[in-house]
Design a protein around this motif. Structure first.
Motif, PDB file in Angstrom:
ATOM      1  N   UNK A 187       0.829  -1.208   0.000  1.00 39.77           N
ATOM      2  CA  UNK A 187       0.000   0.000   0.000  1.00 39.77           C
ATOM      3  C   UNK A 187       0.859   1.252   0.000  1.00 39.77           C
ATOM      4  N   UNK A 188       0.386   2.263  -0.694  1.00 41.16           N
ATOM      5  CA  UNK A 188       0.972   3.606  -0.675  1.00 41.16           C
ATOM      6  C   UNK A 188      -0.156   4.591  -0.428  1.00 41.16           C
ATOM      7  N   UNK A 189      -0.032   5.390   0.621  1.00 39.65           N
ATOM      8  CA  UNK A 189      -0.995   6.444   0.904  1.00 39.65           C
ATOM      9  C   UNK A 189      -0.316   7.788   0.690  1.00 39.65           C
ATOM     10  N   UNK A 190      -0.940   8.631  -0.108  1.00 34.60           N
ATOM     11  CA  UNK A 190      -0.384   9.951  -0.418  1.00 34.60           C
ATOM     12  C   UNK A 190      -1.297  11.025   0.147  1.00 34.60           C
ATOM     13  N   UNK A 191      -0.691  12.029   0.767  1.00 35.03           N
ATOM     14  CA  UNK A 191      -1.407  13.176   1.325  1.00 35.03           C
ATOM     15  C   UNK A 191      -0.961  14.408   0.538  1.00 35.03           C
ATOM     16  N   UNK A 192      -1.905  15.115  -0.059  1.00 39.12           N
ATOM     17  CA  UNK A 192      -1.594  16.280  -0.885  1.00 39.12           C
ATOM     18  C   UNK A 192      -2.815  17.202  -0.893  1.00 39.12           C
TER      19      UNK A 192
END
Length: 245
Positions: A187-192
């Protein structure tokens, strides 16, 4: 789009917000009709078969394809709007449409908006005085648990997007091979700030793998991320701690 959308809308004049919510929902249905890869008669399917020219499609089609081209350039080709040689901007449509719906509600006067499209969330404003939006990130190793809680404190807009294999299995493609991406990640979670980009960057970073993906995400402005490997190793960008809460 094959997923469920949910709305949490706070404040604003009730009549105006209700009208905007109806418009937002109708807009999502329209996006599904236009961009569906499963409907032979959708504009996207007809465009892919050469039955429609781009200028004959709704203006949103050109907009999405241009955003996808930007994502491909910025990710050095790790994000793509093609699948197995066919035009398929699915990887950008969901985030783009959820963000667009959220901004419509905010423009109608809502003081706080959360739009969740299949687990990817666009947050605008605040849910209440001195109360930031918070988003739980599912733990891909331990079903039912949380890997982190992201806080939008101090931000008028924030998006959280996750790409991985725990919910949909192996579905992310390595654009260089056209086959399923084989990486050490689950999993990769990105916050932007914007869900359109957060969704693209999570997909691209997953295809890259943990080492290259983390280095690339660190290079992007206003982006933080959490990466979890199949070995249950957690890696994150240097500023992610400021967004936990």
């Amino acid at each position: 789009m094959g997923t469920v959308f949910s709305f949490d809308v706070r404040g604003g004049e009730p009549g105006a917000v209700r009208v905007a919510l109806e418009e937002a929902v109708a807009g999502l249905h329209r996006v599904d009709e236009v961009f569906s890869t499963y409907r032979d008669g959708s504009q996207l399917s007809r465009l892919a078969r050469g039955e429609l020219a781009l200028e004959e499609c709704d203006p949103e089609v050109a907009e999405v394809l241009e955003l996808g081209a930007q994502a491909e350039r910025l990710s050095d080709g790790w994000f793509s709007t093609r699948y197995q040689g066919q035009l398929d901007p699915t990887g950008i449509v969901k985030g783009w449409s959820a963000e667009r719906a959220a901004r419509l509600l905010r423009a109608a006067g809502a003081t706080g908006v959360s739009v969740n499209g299949g687990g990817d969330v666009q947050l605008l404003g605040v849910p209440g005085p001195q109360r930031p939006w918070r988003v739980g990130v599912s733990d891909p190793i331990r079903p039912g648990g949380l890997a982190a809680v992201i806080s939008a404190a101090g931000k008028d807009e924030l998006a959280v997007a996750t790409s991985g294999t725990s919910e949909r299995g192996t579905h992310i493609v390595d654009p260089s091979t056209g086959r399923s991406a084989i990486t050490d990640l689950v999993a990769v979670t990105v916050v932007a700030p914007q869900l359109t980009w957060a969704d693209c960057w999570a997909t691209a970073a997953f295809a890259m793998g943990s080492r290259q993906g983390l280095r690339w995400l660190e290079s992007l402005p206003d982006v933080e991320a959490l990466l979890i490997t199949a070995g249950d190793e957690v890696r994150c960008t240097g500023g992610l701690a400021s967004r936990l809460g």
